[in-house]
Write a protein that holds these residues in place. Structure first.
Motif, PDB file in Angstrom:
ATOM      1  N   MET A   9      19.179 -37.448  53.997  1.00 26.83           N
ATOM      2  CA  MET A   9      19.215 -38.740  54.680  1.00 26.83           C
ATOM      3  C   MET A   9      19.312 -39.866  53.640  1.00 26.83           C
ATOM      4  N   PHE A  10      19.944 -40.955  54.032  1.00 23.65           N
ATOM      5  CA  PHE A  10      20.126 -42.174  53.227  1.00 23.65           C
ATOM      6  C   PHE A  10      21.099 -41.995  52.057  1.00 23.65           C
ATOM      7  N   ALA A  11      21.825 -40.869  52.019  1.00 21.95           N
ATOM      8  CA  ALA A  11      22.755 -40.631  50.908  1.00 21.95           C
ATOM      9  C   ALA A  11      24.057 -41.418  51.079  1.00 21.95           C
ATOM     10  N   GLY A  12      24.280 -41.956  52.277  1.00 18.36           N
ATOM     11  CA  GLY A  12      25.532 -42.684  52.516  1.00 18.36           C
ATOM     12  C   GLY A  12      26.590 -41.844  53.226  1.00 18.36           C
ATOM     13  N   LYS A  13      26.186 -40.797  53.925  1.00 17.53           N
ATOM     14  CA  LYS A  13      27.144 -39.921  54.617  1.00 17.53           C
ATOM     15  C   LYS A  13      27.886 -40.666  55.724  1.00 17.53           C
ATOM     16  N   THR A  14      27.129 -41.386  56.551  1.00 13.23           N
ATOM     17  CA  THR A  14      27.772 -42.115  57.653  1.00 13.23           C
ATOM     18  C   THR A  14      28.655 -43.236  57.110  1.00 13.23           C
ATOM     19  N   SER A  49      25.319 -46.769  60.437  1.00 14.75           N
ATOM     20  CA  SER A  49      24.705 -46.342  59.179  1.00 14.75           C
ATOM     21  C   SER A  49      23.370 -47.061  58.995  1.00 14.75           C
ATOM     22  N   HIS A  50      22.562 -46.598  58.031  1.00 11.39           N
ATOM     23  CA  HIS A  50      21.261 -47.223  57.781  1.00 11.39           C
ATOM     24  C   HIS A  50      21.415 -48.662  57.286  1.00 11.39           C
ATOM     25  N   ASN A  51      22.576 -49.011  56.758  1.00 14.32           N
ATOM     26  CA  ASN A  51      22.777 -50.394  56.319  1.00 14.32           C
ATOM     27  C   ASN A  51      23.602 -51.219  57.309  1.00 14.32           C
ATOM     28  N   VAL A 138      18.476 -41.962  46.727  1.00 13.17           N
ATOM     29  CA  VAL A 138      17.602 -42.318  45.610  1.00 13.17           C
ATOM     30  C   VAL A 138      16.187 -41.874  45.973  1.00 13.17           C
ATOM     31  N   LYS A 140      12.478 -41.843  46.567  1.00 16.41           N
ATOM     32  CA  LYS A 140      11.556 -42.958  46.798  1.00 16.41           C
ATOM     33  C   LYS A 140      10.320 -42.888  45.892  1.00 16.41           C
ATOM     34  N   ALA A 175      14.040 -40.231  51.307  1.00  9.40           N
ATOM     35  CA  ALA A 175      14.825 -39.391  50.393  1.00  9.40           C
ATOM     36  C   ALA A 175      13.941 -39.044  49.201  1.00  9.40           C
TER      37      ALA A 175
HETATM   38  P1  ADP Z   1      23.213 -41.274  55.779  1.00 13.38           P
HETATM   39  O1  ADP Z   1      24.154 -41.185  56.935  1.00 13.38           O
HETATM   40  O2  ADP Z   1      23.527 -40.311  54.657  1.00 13.38           O
HETATM   41  O3  ADP Z   1      21.766 -41.161  56.190  1.00 13.38           O
HETATM   42  P2  ADP Z   1      23.900 -44.094  55.677  1.00 13.38           P
HETATM   43  O4  ADP Z   1      25.355 -44.208  55.341  1.00 13.38           O
HETATM   44  O5  ADP Z   1      23.507 -44.279  57.117  1.00 13.38           O
HETATM   45  O6  ADP Z   1      23.343 -42.703  55.097  1.00 13.38           O
HETATM   46  O7  ADP Z   1      23.038 -45.145  54.868  1.00 13.38           O
HETATM   47  C1  ADP Z   1      23.152 -45.306  53.482  1.00 13.38           C
HETATM   48  C2  ADP Z   1      22.394 -46.587  53.088  1.00 13.38           C
HETATM   49  O8  ADP Z   1      20.983 -46.390  53.221  1.00 13.38           O
HETATM   50  C3  ADP Z   1      22.542 -47.005  51.667  1.00 13.38           C
HETATM   51  O9  ADP Z   1      23.760 -47.704  51.438  1.00 13.38           O
HETATM   52  C4  ADP Z   1      21.332 -47.913  51.452  1.00 13.38           C
HETATM   53  O10 ADP Z   1      21.631 -49.230  51.888  1.00 13.38           O
HETATM   54  C5  ADP Z   1      20.312 -47.363  52.426  1.00 13.38           C
HETATM   55  N1  ADP Z   1      19.160 -46.682  51.815  1.00 13.38           N
HETATM   56  C6  ADP Z   1      17.904 -46.723  52.292  1.00 13.38           C
HETATM   57  N2  ADP Z   1      17.077 -45.946  51.553  1.00 13.38           N
HETATM   58  C7  ADP Z   1      17.819 -45.367  50.587  1.00 13.38           C
HETATM   59  C8  ADP Z   1      17.549 -44.440  49.523  1.00 13.38           C
HETATM   60  N3  ADP Z   1      16.337 -43.922  49.315  1.00 13.38           N
HETATM   61  N4  ADP Z   1      18.571 -44.057  48.733  1.00 13.38           N
HETATM   62  C9  ADP Z   1      19.796 -44.574  48.921  1.00 13.38           C
HETATM   63  N5  ADP Z   1      20.128 -45.453  49.908  1.00 13.38           N
HETATM   64  C10 ADP Z   1      19.156 -45.860  50.743  1.00 13.38           C
END
Ligand code: ADP
Ligand code: TMP
Ligand code: MG
Length: 190
Positions: A9-14, A49-51, A138, A140, A175
């Motif tokens: 999670m939070f790797a930027g997949k979406t 996405s998370h952002n 990244v 935490k 993460a």
């Molecule tokens: P995923 O679908 O892999 O969960 P998203 O594309 O939805 O990821 O979200 C990625 C975004 O999450 C990053 O660009 C950043 O803004 C945010 N973010 C929050 N916590 C973290 C973290 N621990 N490491 C990296 N990005 C994070």
């Protein structure tokens, strides 16, 4: 062509999935994004996405019916994207593989569950992939690259006997790198 985007999670997949689909749309291709109905975070009819990036999505059930809909409806487009593939049954992998003859298929999914065990559908899709995009978040705890997802219940690491599927975001998950990923009750690791 089948591209599989994996990571915690939070790797930027979406974000990466949306980026790749948008580029295809700019190039004039027709595109569809599917997502499983059980992931209702943020918005029921969009991939978010998370952002805060957002693209309209076709919401399908996360079962064999959903897989059949993806196969039937996906065949009508130049580009097929599927987010959160770990929530679908493993048969999705063969459907993605078949759709990838004649169109671009981009699929994103979690590598491991909160216990550090592989999600079968993601593993299977990776095996069929022409390209695997492996992303890290990244950690935490230490700030190094994170490959795992920590589940937290009441701020504490969740034990290994919880449900595999628990939809959530930063309130429940973090993460973490290999060193800082904890699963109480799983026994001592080397
Ligand atoms: P995923 O679908 O892999 O969960 P998203 O594309 O939805 O990821 O979200 C990625 C975004 O999450 C990053 O660009 C950043 O803004 C945010 N973010 C929050 N916590 C973290 C973290 N621990 N490491 C990296 N990005 C994070
Ligand atoms: P994300 O990869 O886009 O951040 O979304 C992952 C979703 O998967 C999120 O709703 C939380 C959920 N999840 C589980 O259901 N079980 C798990 O073991 C993990 C790590 C995440
Ligand atoms: Mg995501």
């Amino acid at each position: 062509m089948l591209v599989v985007i994996v990571g915690p999670m939070f790797a930027g997949k979406t974000t990466e999935l949306i980026r790749r689909v948008e580029r295809q749309m700019i190039a004039g291709k027709t595109a569809v994004i599917f997502k499983p109905a059980l992931d209702s975070r943020y918005d029921a009819s969009s991939v978010v996405s998370h952002n805060g990036l957002k693209l309209r999505a076709f919401v399908v059930p996360s079962d064999e019916d959903g897989v059949r809909i993806i196969e039937r409806e996906g065949a009508k487009y130049d580009v097929v994207a599927v987010d959160e593939i770990q929530f679908f049954p493993p048969s999705l992998a063969e459907v993605l593989d078949r759709l990838a003859y004649g169109r671009l298929v981009v699929a994103a999914g979690l590598n491991l569950d909160y216990k550090g065990e592989p999600f079968e559908t993601t593993m299977r899709a990776m095996a069929y992939a022409d390209k695997v995009v492996s992303l890290t978040a990244v950690c935490k705890v230490c700030g190094r690259p994170a490959t795992r997802t920590q589940r937290l219940i009441g701020g504490k690491p969740a034990p290994a006997d919880g449900p595999r599927i628990l939809v959530g975001g930063a309130e429940t998950y973090e993460a973490r790198c290999r060193r800082h990923h904890e699963v109480p009750g799983r026994g001592i690791r080397p």
